[in-house]
Design a protein around this motif. Structure first.
Motif, PDB file in Angstrom:
ATOM      1  N   PRO A  41       0.773  -1.113  -0.028  1.00  0.00           N
ATOM      2  CA  PRO A  41       0.017  -0.204   0.381  1.00  0.00           C
ATOM      3  C   PRO A  41       1.125   1.214   0.043  1.00  0.00           C
ATOM      4  N   PHE A  42       2.145   1.247   0.880  1.00  0.00           N
ATOM      5  CA  PHE A  42       2.622   2.662   1.059  1.00  0.00           C
ATOM      6  C   PHE A  42       3.743   2.366   0.171  1.00  0.00           C
ATOM      7  N   SER A  43       4.307   1.119  -1.104  1.00  0.00           N
ATOM      8  CA  SER A  43       5.433   1.424  -2.282  1.00  0.00           C
ATOM      9  C   SER A  43       5.168   1.710  -3.006  1.00  0.00           C
ATOM     10  N   ALA A  44       3.897   1.268  -3.340  1.00  0.00           N
ATOM     11  CA  ALA A  44       4.097   0.989  -4.762  1.00  0.00           C
ATOM     12  C   ALA A  44       4.426   1.488  -5.967  1.00  0.00           C
ATOM     13  N   THR A  45       4.835   3.298  -5.487  1.00  0.00           N
ATOM     14  CA  THR A  45       5.271   4.347  -6.117  1.00  0.00           C
ATOM     15  C   THR A  45       6.892   3.600  -6.490  1.00  0.00           C
ATOM     16  N   TRP A  46       7.183   3.728  -5.302  1.00  0.00           N
ATOM     17  CA  TRP A  46       9.036   3.217  -5.243  1.00  0.00           C
ATOM     18  C   TRP A  46       9.530   2.532  -5.708  1.00  0.00           C
ATOM     19  N   VAL A  96      13.679  -1.299  -7.022  1.00  0.00           N
ATOM     20  CA  VAL A  96      15.803  -1.663  -6.033  1.00  0.00           C
ATOM     21  C   VAL A  96      15.284  -0.863  -5.023  1.00  0.00           C
ATOM     22  N   LEU A  97      14.689   0.285  -4.464  1.00  0.00           N
ATOM     23  CA  LEU A  97      14.247   0.922  -3.118  1.00  0.00           C
ATOM     24  C   LEU A  97      13.059  -0.287  -2.586  1.00  0.00           C
ATOM     25  N   ARG A  98      12.012  -0.858  -3.135  1.00  0.00           N
ATOM     26  CA  ARG A  98      11.174  -1.607  -2.541  1.00  0.00           C
ATOM     27  C   ARG A  98      11.790  -3.325  -1.836  1.00  0.00           C
ATOM     28  N   THR A 150      14.768  -6.442   1.445  1.00  0.00           N
ATOM     29  CA  THR A 150      15.584  -7.560   2.292  1.00  0.00           C
ATOM     30  C   THR A 150      16.485  -7.013   3.715  1.00  0.00           C
ATOM     31  N   ALA A 151      15.969  -5.260   4.019  1.00  0.00           N
ATOM     32  CA  ALA A 151      16.777  -4.843   4.981  1.00  0.00           C
ATOM     33  C   ALA A 151      15.763  -5.400   6.740  1.00  0.00           C
TER      34      ALA A 151
END
Length: 75
Positions: free
Chosen positions: A33-38, A41-43, A48-49
């Motif tokens: 929901p909050f990372s759809a526009t990322w 590579v950032l996702r 993975t972090a």
């Protein structure tokens, strides 16, 4: 006291996959929901972090211990 035998590389790979796959699937669902526009590579970096340290320090050791208990019995 005898050293416990290390599971084969194939068993360790399977156990690692059993730990990581559900964590990645859940993480992707929670992040969606909050990372759809990322950028992808950032996702992947954010996911993975969290997944890698959690798997390495918490989940995989517990699964390896469970595998040992199942294959060698309780003491």
């Amino acid at each position: 006291m005898t050293a416990t035998p290390t599971p084969s590389v194939h068993v360790r790979a399977l156990i690692s996959w059993l730990a990581i796959f559900p964590m990645v699937a859940l993480g992707m669902t929670v992040m969606a929901p909050f990372s759809a526009t990322w950028p992808p590579v950032l996702r992947a970096l954010a996911l993975t972090a969290v997944v890698v340290p959690s798997a390495v320090y918490l989940v995989v050791p517990r699964l390896l211990a469970a595998h040992h208990r199942i294959t060698h019995g309780h003491r």
